[in-house]
Scaffold this motif. Sequence first.
Motif, PDB file in Angstrom:
ATOM      1  N   ALA A  90      -4.675  17.197 -25.562  1.00 55.40           N
ATOM      2  CA  ALA A  90      -3.234  16.964 -25.635  1.00 55.40           C
ATOM      3  C   ALA A  90      -2.473  17.977 -24.789  1.00 55.40           C
ATOM      4  N   PRO A  91      -1.353  17.571 -24.217  1.00 57.82           N
ATOM      5  CA  PRO A  91      -0.495  18.531 -23.517  1.00 57.82           C
ATOM      6  C   PRO A  91       0.156  19.491 -24.508  1.00 57.82           C
ATOM      7  N   THR A  92       0.563  20.659 -24.034  1.00 57.81           N
ATOM      8  CA  THR A  92       1.072  21.702 -24.919  1.00 57.81           C
ATOM      9  C   THR A  92       2.537  22.023 -24.726  1.00 57.81           C
ATOM     10  N   GLY A  93       3.206  21.374 -23.775  1.00 59.13           N
ATOM     11  CA  GLY A  93       4.589  21.707 -23.479  1.00 59.13           C
ATOM     12  C   GLY A  93       5.561  21.156 -24.500  1.00 59.13           C
ATOM     13  N   PRO A  94       6.835  21.522 -24.372  1.00 56.67           N
ATOM     14  CA  PRO A  94       7.843  21.116 -25.353  1.00 56.67           C
ATOM     15  C   PRO A  94       8.327  19.675 -25.212  1.00 56.67           C
ATOM     16  N   HIS A  95       7.973  18.999 -24.117  1.00 54.92           N
ATOM     17  CA  HIS A  95       8.485  17.650 -23.870  1.00 54.92           C
ATOM     18  C   HIS A  95       7.433  16.589 -24.167  1.00 54.92           C
ATOM     19  N   ARG A  96       7.851  15.501 -24.815  1.00 54.25           N
ATOM     20  CA  ARG A  96       7.030  14.294 -24.848  1.00 54.25           C
ATOM     21  C   ARG A  96       7.091  13.664 -23.464  1.00 54.25           C
ATOM     22  N   THR A  97       6.066  12.886 -23.109  1.00 54.76           N
ATOM     23  CA  THR A  97       5.993  12.401 -21.729  1.00 54.76           C
ATOM     24  C   THR A  97       5.980  10.884 -21.649  1.00 54.76           C
ATOM     25  N   GLY A  98       6.667  10.385 -20.624  1.00 53.24           N
ATOM     26  CA  GLY A  98       6.628   8.973 -20.275  1.00 53.24           C
ATOM     27  C   GLY A  98       5.749   8.766 -19.063  1.00 53.24           C
ATOM     28  N   VAL A  99       5.417   7.513 -18.782  1.00 53.99           N
ATOM     29  CA  VAL A  99       4.547   7.208 -17.651  1.00 53.99           C
ATOM     30  C   VAL A  99       4.850   5.814 -17.122  1.00 53.99           C
ATOM     31  N   THR A 100       4.727   5.664 -15.815  1.00 59.61           N
ATOM     32  CA  THR A 100       4.846   4.349 -15.191  1.00 59.61           C
ATOM     33  C   THR A 100       3.990   4.338 -13.937  1.00 59.61           C
ATOM     34  N   THR A 101       3.676   3.144 -13.452  1.00 64.49           N
ATOM     35  CA  THR A 101       2.896   3.018 -12.219  1.00 64.49           C
ATOM     36  C   THR A 101       3.737   2.296 -11.171  1.00 64.49           C
ATOM     37  N   LEU A 102       3.468   2.624  -9.914  1.00 59.76           N
ATOM     38  CA  LEU A 102       4.160   1.994  -8.793  1.00 59.76           C
ATOM     39  C   LEU A 102       3.130   1.489  -7.788  1.00 59.76           C
ATOM     40  N   HIS A 103       3.357   0.281  -7.301  1.00 63.58           N
ATOM     41  CA  HIS A 103       2.554  -0.293  -6.225  1.00 63.58           C
ATOM     42  C   HIS A 103       3.388  -0.168  -4.950  1.00 63.58           C
ATOM     43  N   LEU A 104       2.962   0.685  -4.040  1.00 61.75           N
ATOM     44  CA  LEU A 104       3.722   0.989  -2.837  1.00 61.75           C
ATOM     45  C   LEU A 104       3.014   0.403  -1.617  1.00 61.75           C
ATOM     46  N   VAL A 105       3.748  -0.255  -0.746  1.00 55.44           N
ATOM     47  CA  VAL A 105       3.170  -0.924   0.420  1.00 55.44           C
ATOM     48  C   VAL A 105       3.822  -0.377   1.685  1.00 55.44           C
ATOM     49  N   ASP A 106       2.996   0.188   2.546  1.00 52.33           N
ATOM     50  CA  ASP A 106       3.443   0.717   3.839  1.00 52.33           C
ATOM     51  C   ASP A 106       3.136  -0.330   4.914  1.00 52.33           C
ATOM     52  N   ARG A 107       4.164  -1.013   5.359  1.00 55.47           N
ATOM     53  CA  ARG A 107       3.975  -2.082   6.338  1.00 55.47           C
ATOM     54  C   ARG A 107       3.888  -1.552   7.767  1.00 55.47           C
ATOM     55  N   SER A 108       4.060  -0.247   7.940  1.00 53.76           N
ATOM     56  CA  SER A 108       3.962   0.340   9.273  1.00 53.76           C
ATOM     57  C   SER A 108       2.540   0.758   9.620  1.00 53.76           C
ATOM     58  N   ARG A 109       1.623   0.670   8.646  1.00 51.65           N
ATOM     59  CA  ARG A 109       0.237   1.080   8.880  1.00 51.65           C
ATOM     60  C   ARG A 109      -0.722  -0.027   8.452  1.00 51.65           C
ATOM     61  N   ARG A 110      -1.793  -0.186   9.192  1.00 53.21           N
ATOM     62  CA  ARG A 110      -2.900  -1.017   8.746  1.00 53.21           C
ATOM     63  C   ARG A 110      -3.833  -0.159   7.900  1.00 53.21           C
ATOM     64  N   ASP A 111      -4.585  -0.807   7.039  1.00 55.26           N
ATOM     65  CA  ASP A 111      -5.544  -0.064   6.230  1.00 55.26           C
ATOM     66  C   ASP A 111      -6.668   0.454   7.130  1.00 55.26           C
ATOM     67  N   PRO A 112      -7.083   1.708   6.966  1.00 55.90           N
ATOM     68  CA  PRO A 112      -8.103   2.265   7.858  1.00 55.90           C
ATOM     69  C   PRO A 112      -9.530   1.899   7.489  1.00 55.90           C
ATOM     70  N   TRP A 113      -9.730   1.384   6.286  1.00 54.20           N
ATOM     71  CA  TRP A 113     -11.089   1.172   5.800  1.00 54.20           C
ATOM     72  C   TRP A 113     -11.534  -0.281   5.843  1.00 54.20           C
ATOM     73  N   GLU A 114     -10.593  -1.200   5.683  1.00 50.54           N
ATOM     74  CA  GLU A 114     -10.938  -2.625   5.640  1.00 50.54           C
ATOM     75  C   GLU A 114      -9.878  -3.405   6.412  1.00 50.54           C
ATOM     76  N   PRO A 115     -10.186  -4.630   6.847  1.00 50.70           N
ATOM     77  CA  PRO A 115      -9.244  -5.386   7.697  1.00 50.70           C
ATOM     78  C   PRO A 115      -8.053  -5.942   6.909  1.00 50.70           C
ATOM     79  N   LEU A 116      -7.185  -5.035   6.475  1.00 49.18           N
ATOM     80  CA  LEU A 116      -5.972  -5.408   5.751  1.00 49.18           C
ATOM     81  C   LEU A 116      -4.769  -5.043   6.620  1.00 49.18           C
ATOM     82  N   PRO A 117      -3.753  -5.896   6.685  1.00 47.75           N
ATOM     83  CA  PRO A 117      -2.648  -5.687   7.632  1.00 47.75           C
ATOM     84  C   PRO A 117      -1.667  -4.600   7.212  1.00 47.75           C
ATOM     85  N   VAL A 118      -1.719  -4.145   5.953  1.00 48.98           N
ATOM     86  CA  VAL A 118      -0.800  -3.113   5.463  1.00 48.98           C
ATOM     87  C   VAL A 118      -1.607  -2.059   4.719  1.00 48.98           C
TER      88      VAL A 118
END
Length: 424
Positions: free
Chosen positions: A61-89
Amino acid sequence: MAAVADRRTVTKSAVLAAAMLLAGAGRAQARPAKAEPAQARHQVQPAQTHTAGEVTVRLPAPTGPHRTGVTTLHLVDRSRRDPWEPLPVREVMVTVFYPARTVRGYPVAPQMTEGAAKTVPHVDPLFHKELPTRGVNWAATRTHSHTGAPALPARRPVLLYSPGGGDPRTLGTGLAEELASHGYVVVTIDHPGDASEVEFPHRMKGRKKVRTTVLRGDPRRDPALFRSLIDTRIADTRFVLNQLEALAVGRNPDAERRPLPQGLGRALDLRRTGIYGHSAGGTTAAEAMYEDRRIVAAVNLEGFLDHPPEAPGRKGKLYPVARYGVDRPLLLLGTDGFRYQKELERSWSAMLAHPHGRTRRHQLDQATHGVFTDYASIAPQLQSAGLMTADNRNKLVGAIDPAVSVPLLRGYLLSFFARHLPAH
């Protein structure tokens, strides 16, 4: 990684002292928690066994004085192609941990998504041979953070986290929650194609919903691969910072435009941005700070600061951060049991040799490379459940007790960031 001896060399008093030290820069400025509750909350509970015969590991468990929230973000960079597989972004998944105004009515988040958890036993042992391939219900592990909880109103320093090569961002959950509970907004970054498994909100042409790693073996044995890996991570980091700037001015950078937690954008103080990373993520953290002046402090958790040698017997080229030094604070944190300690020493010594530099170095004893991740608390639980031998536990994280290693690591980072990016 070589096993280390099974004796403790760190006393409780030394742990408390080290946790409050800041790499030669005076006393920590973090507000201390009350001794007894903090000590109790650092204790790691044993894994639970269910009727199906699988165990569920727990995170400290965390030890600080604040309870914590969490969220996830899906971010897409259209200025770059993927370096590992043939994906356009280039796609990046991040998790944001933050101090919450209230958590009432908001569910506790799992450590991993269902799809990623199902993939773990098939992929992660490729990188960590000590891990069991069965017997663990990875999907059942819960965090201590609440999905979508409203953010506490106040501008907070922002910390980015880049995980080790081949590791997912979820293996940095315990440390991220600890930092968030002490007043930081922490953004953990997955680097798809490199990370063992990354689950996206949906499939797209050219990739499945859960994308697994293209890496096989040690990237340090392939200089071109290692260069691409670090270059991609630095570009990912810069892109994530750009998207956080959009979030801070009221835009929603999520590719699906999913609702954001109330007040999250207003909680970001990007004038106070730090970064920390493990292994390849440590390399990324140090070099990203050198290249991007928006980052004002960094922690490198046992990451090389040089390229692999192009041929046996030759020296690899130093990264610019080690070649020229940096004018902002950098903490190098290593272990006594890292199997590549000799190779690491060259670039770290070069980093420390710069005159008027602001780089400091510390070491965790009776520990090995994986101690900087959630495996520090998970491996002993797997050993207690009979799913990991003592020798494999020592290879993965060392013989150090999690009651020592977890607060010690947390203390180092909290002290460092409290001095250079105070949250209060």
